[in-house]
Design a protein around this motif. Structure first.
Motif, PDB file in Angstrom:
ATOM      1  N   MET A   1       0.830  -1.184   0.000  1.00 44.06           N
ATOM      2  CA  MET A   1       0.000   0.000   0.000  1.00 44.06           C
ATOM      3  C   MET A   1       0.873   1.246   0.000  1.00 44.06           C
ATOM      4  SD  MET A   1      -3.367  -0.068   0.548  1.00 44.06           S
ATOM      5  CE  MET A   1      -4.384  -1.341  -0.029  1.00 44.06           C
ATOM      6  N   GLY A   2       0.343   2.318  -0.505  1.00 40.87           N
ATOM      7  CA  GLY A   2       1.081   3.583  -0.552  1.00 40.87           C
ATOM      8  C   GLY A   2       0.998   4.343   0.759  1.00 40.87           C
ATOM      9  N   GLU A   3       1.780   5.395   0.843  1.00 43.07           N
ATOM     10  CA  GLU A   3       1.783   6.237   2.030  1.00 43.07           C
ATOM     11  C   GLU A   3       0.585   7.170   2.015  1.00 43.07           C
ATOM     12  OE1 GLU A   3       5.400   8.322   2.774  1.00 43.07           O
ATOM     13  OE2 GLU A   3       6.617   6.686   1.970  1.00 43.07           O
ATOM     14  N   VAL A   4       0.119   7.532   3.197  1.00 40.96           N
ATOM     15  CA  VAL A   4      -0.977   8.478   3.333  1.00 40.96           C
ATOM     16  C   VAL A   4      -0.372   9.869   3.419  1.00 40.96           C
ATOM     17  CG1 VAL A   4      -2.890   9.251   4.777  1.00 40.96           C
ATOM     18  CG2 VAL A   4      -2.441   6.809   4.487  1.00 40.96           C
ATOM     19  N   ILE A   5      -0.832  10.759   2.582  1.00 36.60           N
ATOM     20  CA  ILE A   5      -0.340  12.132   2.561  1.00 36.60           C
ATOM     21  C   ILE A   5      -1.441  13.030   3.103  1.00 36.60           C
ATOM     22  CG2 ILE A   5       0.456  14.024   1.115  1.00 36.60           C
ATOM     23  CD1 ILE A   5       1.524  11.917  -0.818  1.00 36.60           C
ATOM     24  N   ARG A   6      -1.105  13.805   4.112  1.00 40.66           N
ATOM     25  CA  ARG A   6      -2.081  14.730   4.713  1.00 40.66           C
ATOM     26  C   ARG A   6      -1.814  16.123   4.185  1.00 40.66           C
ATOM     27  NH1 ARG A   6      -1.970  17.441  10.206  1.00 40.66           N
ATOM     28  NH2 ARG A   6      -4.045  18.305  10.353  1.00 40.66           N
ATOM     29  N   LEU A   7      -2.813  16.710   3.563  1.00 43.27           N
ATOM     30  CA  LEU A   7      -2.697  18.079   3.086  1.00 43.27           C
ATOM     31  C   LEU A   7      -3.061  19.015   4.244  1.00 43.27           C
ATOM     32  CD1 LEU A   7      -4.394  17.656  -0.391  1.00 43.27           C
ATOM     33  CD2 LEU A   7      -1.966  17.672   0.145  1.00 43.27           C
ATOM     34  N   VAL A   8      -2.166  19.932   4.555  1.00 46.91           N
ATOM     35  CA  VAL A   8      -2.358  20.842   5.678  1.00 46.91           C
ATOM     36  C   VAL A   8      -2.590  22.242   5.133  1.00 46.91           C
ATOM     37  CG1 VAL A   8      -1.350  21.743   7.796  1.00 46.91           C
ATOM     38  CG2 VAL A   8      -0.800  19.419   7.056  1.00 46.91           C
ATOM     39  N   PRO A   9      -3.737  22.840   5.483  1.00 48.63           N
ATOM     40  CA  PRO A   9      -4.015  24.205   5.017  1.00 48.63           C
ATOM     41  C   PRO A   9      -2.979  25.201   5.562  1.00 48.63           C
ATOM     42  CG  PRO A   9      -5.959  23.228   6.053  1.00 48.63           C
ATOM     43  CD  PRO A   9      -4.821  22.302   6.298  1.00 48.63           C
ATOM     44  N   LYS A  10      -2.738  26.244   4.796  1.00 45.66           N
ATOM     45  CA  LYS A  10      -1.767  27.268   5.199  1.00 45.66           C
ATOM     46  C   LYS A  10      -2.097  27.895   6.554  1.00 45.66           C
ATOM     47  CE  LYS A  10       0.133  28.558   0.747  1.00 45.66           C
ATOM     48  NZ  LYS A  10       0.356  29.644  -0.208  1.00 45.66           N
ATOM     49  N   PRO A  11      -3.363  28.202   6.848  1.00 40.32           N
ATOM     50  CA  PRO A  11      -3.651  28.790   8.167  1.00 40.32           C
ATOM     51  C   PRO A  11      -3.253  27.858   9.320  1.00 40.32           C
ATOM     52  CG  PRO A  11      -5.500  29.153   6.707  1.00 40.32           C
ATOM     53  CD  PRO A  11      -4.554  28.223   5.994  1.00 40.32           C
ATOM     54  N   GLU A  12      -3.408  26.547   9.130  1.00 39.96           N
ATOM     55  CA  GLU A  12      -3.019  25.609  10.182  1.00 39.96           C
ATOM     56  C   GLU A  12      -1.500  25.578  10.354  1.00 39.96           C
ATOM     57  OE1 GLU A  12      -3.493  20.890  11.185  1.00 39.96           O
ATOM     58  OE2 GLU A  12      -4.980  21.842   9.911  1.00 39.96           O
ATOM     59  N   LEU A  13      -0.764  25.656   9.260  1.00 43.44           N
ATOM     60  CA  LEU A  13       0.695  25.710   9.341  1.00 43.44           C
ATOM     61  C   LEU A  13       1.157  26.988  10.031  1.00 43.44           C
ATOM     62  CD1 LEU A  13       1.717  24.422   5.781  1.00 43.44           C
ATOM     63  CD2 LEU A  13       1.974  23.231   7.963  1.00 43.44           C
ATOM     64  N   GLU A  14       0.516  28.110   9.691  1.00 49.71           N
ATOM     65  CA  GLU A  14       0.862  29.398  10.310  1.00 49.71           C
ATOM     66  C   GLU A  14       0.561  29.372  11.805  1.00 49.71           C
ATOM     67  OE1 GLU A  14       2.114  33.470  10.469  1.00 49.71           O
ATOM     68  OE2 GLU A  14       2.537  31.766   9.196  1.00 49.71           O
ATOM     69  N   ARG A  15      -0.574  28.780  12.174  1.00 43.33           N
ATOM     70  CA  ARG A  15      -0.950  28.671  13.582  1.00 43.33           C
ATOM     71  C   ARG A  15       0.099  27.852  14.338  1.00 43.33           C
ATOM     72  NH1 ARG A  15      -3.658  24.932  16.720  1.00 43.33           N
ATOM     73  NH2 ARG A  15      -4.795  25.797  18.465  1.00 43.33           N
ATOM     74  N   ALA A  16       0.518  26.727  13.788  1.00 44.92           N
ATOM     75  CA  ALA A  16       1.533  25.887  14.427  1.00 44.92           C
ATOM     76  C   ALA A  16       2.854  26.644  14.566  1.00 44.92           C
ATOM     77  CB  ALA A  16       1.734  24.605  13.633  1.00 44.92           C
ATOM     78  N   ARG A  17       3.229  27.424  13.551  1.00 48.57           N
ATOM     79  CA  ARG A  17       4.461  28.205  13.605  1.00 48.57           C
ATOM     80  C   ARG A  17       4.378  29.261  14.704  1.00 48.57           C
ATOM     81  NH1 ARG A  17       6.439  32.899  12.390  1.00 48.57           N
ATOM     82  NH2 ARG A  17       4.533  33.689  11.486  1.00 48.57           N
ATOM     83  N   LEU A  18       3.240  29.948  14.787  1.00 48.21           N
ATOM     84  CA  LEU A  18       3.068  30.974  15.811  1.00 48.21           C
ATOM     85  C   LEU A  18       3.090  30.380  17.215  1.00 48.21           C
ATOM     86  CD1 LEU A  18       0.357  33.198  14.116  1.00 48.21           C
ATOM     87  CD2 LEU A  18       2.758  33.771  14.492  1.00 48.21           C
ATOM     88  N   ILE A  19       2.517  29.190  17.378  1.00 45.45           N
ATOM     89  CA  ILE A  19       2.534  28.525  18.676  1.00 45.45           C
ATOM     90  C   ILE A  19       3.962  28.166  19.069  1.00 45.45           C
ATOM     91  CG2 ILE A  19       1.889  26.390  19.880  1.00 45.45           C
ATOM     92  CD1 ILE A  19      -0.814  26.589  18.385  1.00 45.45           C
ATOM     93  N   ARG A  20       4.744  27.639  18.112  1.00 47.95           N
ATOM     94  CA  ARG A  20       6.146  27.302  18.392  1.00 47.95           C
ATOM     95  C   ARG A  20       6.931  28.553  18.769  1.00 47.95           C
ATOM     96  NH1 ARG A  20       5.563  24.153  13.727  1.00 47.95           N
ATOM     97  NH2 ARG A  20       6.723  25.697  12.541  1.00 47.95           N
ATOM     98  N   GLU A  21       6.691  29.640  18.047  1.00 44.60           N
ATOM     99  CA  GLU A  21       7.394  30.895  18.324  1.00 44.60           C
ATOM    100  C   GLU A  21       7.015  31.437  19.697  1.00 44.60           C
ATOM    101  OE1 GLU A  21       7.380  35.353  16.475  1.00 44.60           O
ATOM    102  OE2 GLU A  21       7.370  33.685  15.051  1.00 44.60           O
ATOM    103  N   ALA A  22       5.731  31.404  20.028  1.00 44.20           N
ATOM    104  CA  ALA A  22       5.277  31.884  21.335  1.00 44.20           C
ATOM    105  C   ALA A  22       5.851  31.023  22.451  1.00 44.20           C
ATOM    106  CB  ALA A  22       3.752  31.882  21.393  1.00 44.20           C
ATOM    107  N   ARG A  23       5.914  29.711  22.237  1.00 45.57           N
ATOM    108  CA  ARG A  23       6.480  28.817  23.249  1.00 45.57           C
ATOM    109  C   ARG A  23       7.962  29.117  23.474  1.00 45.57           C
ATOM    110  NH1 ARG A  23       4.717  25.518  27.204  1.00 45.57           N
ATOM    111  NH2 ARG A  23       2.962  25.150  25.836  1.00 45.57           N
ATOM    112  N   ALA A  24       8.687  29.390  22.391  1.00 43.04           N
ATOM    113  CA  ALA A  24      10.116  29.713  22.506  1.00 43.04           C
ATOM    114  C   ALA A  24      10.309  31.015  23.281  1.00 43.04           C
ATOM    115  CB  ALA A  24      10.738  29.819  21.120  1.00 43.04           C
TER     116      ALA A  24
END
Length: 62
Positions: A1-24
Motif C-alpha cells: 500500500m502507498g503512504e498516506v499524505i495529509r494536506l495541511v491548510p496554510k492557516p493551520e501551518l501558520e498557527r503551528a508556527r506561531l505557537i512554536r514561536e510563542a512557546r520559545a
C-alpha cells in the motif's frame, strides 16, 4: 500500500508556527525547571465535568 499524505491548510501551518514561536519566547522568559518537567500537572488536558477540555492542554513541540 502507498503512504498516506495529509494536506495541511496554510492557516493551520501558520498557527503551528506561531505557537512554536510563542512557546520559545515564553521559555526564554520563564525557563522550564526540572521539578516541573518531572511532575506535570495531572489535570492538564483532562476533561472537566461538563465534558469540555480544560483551558490548559499540552501542545506538542514540533
Amino acid at each position: 500500500m502507498g503512504e498516506v499524505i495529509r494536506l495541511v491548510p496554510k492557516p493551520e501551518l501558520e498557527r503551528a508556527r506561531l505557537i512554536r514561536e510563542a512557546r520559545a519566547i515564553y521559555d526564554s522568559i520563564f525557563p522550564p525547571t526540572d521539578a516541573v518537567s518531572e511532575h506535570p500537572d495531572a489535570r492538564l488536558g483532562q476533561e472537566t465535568q461538563s465534558g469540555r477540555k480544560g483551558l490548559l492542554r499540552a501542545v506538542p513541540m514540533l
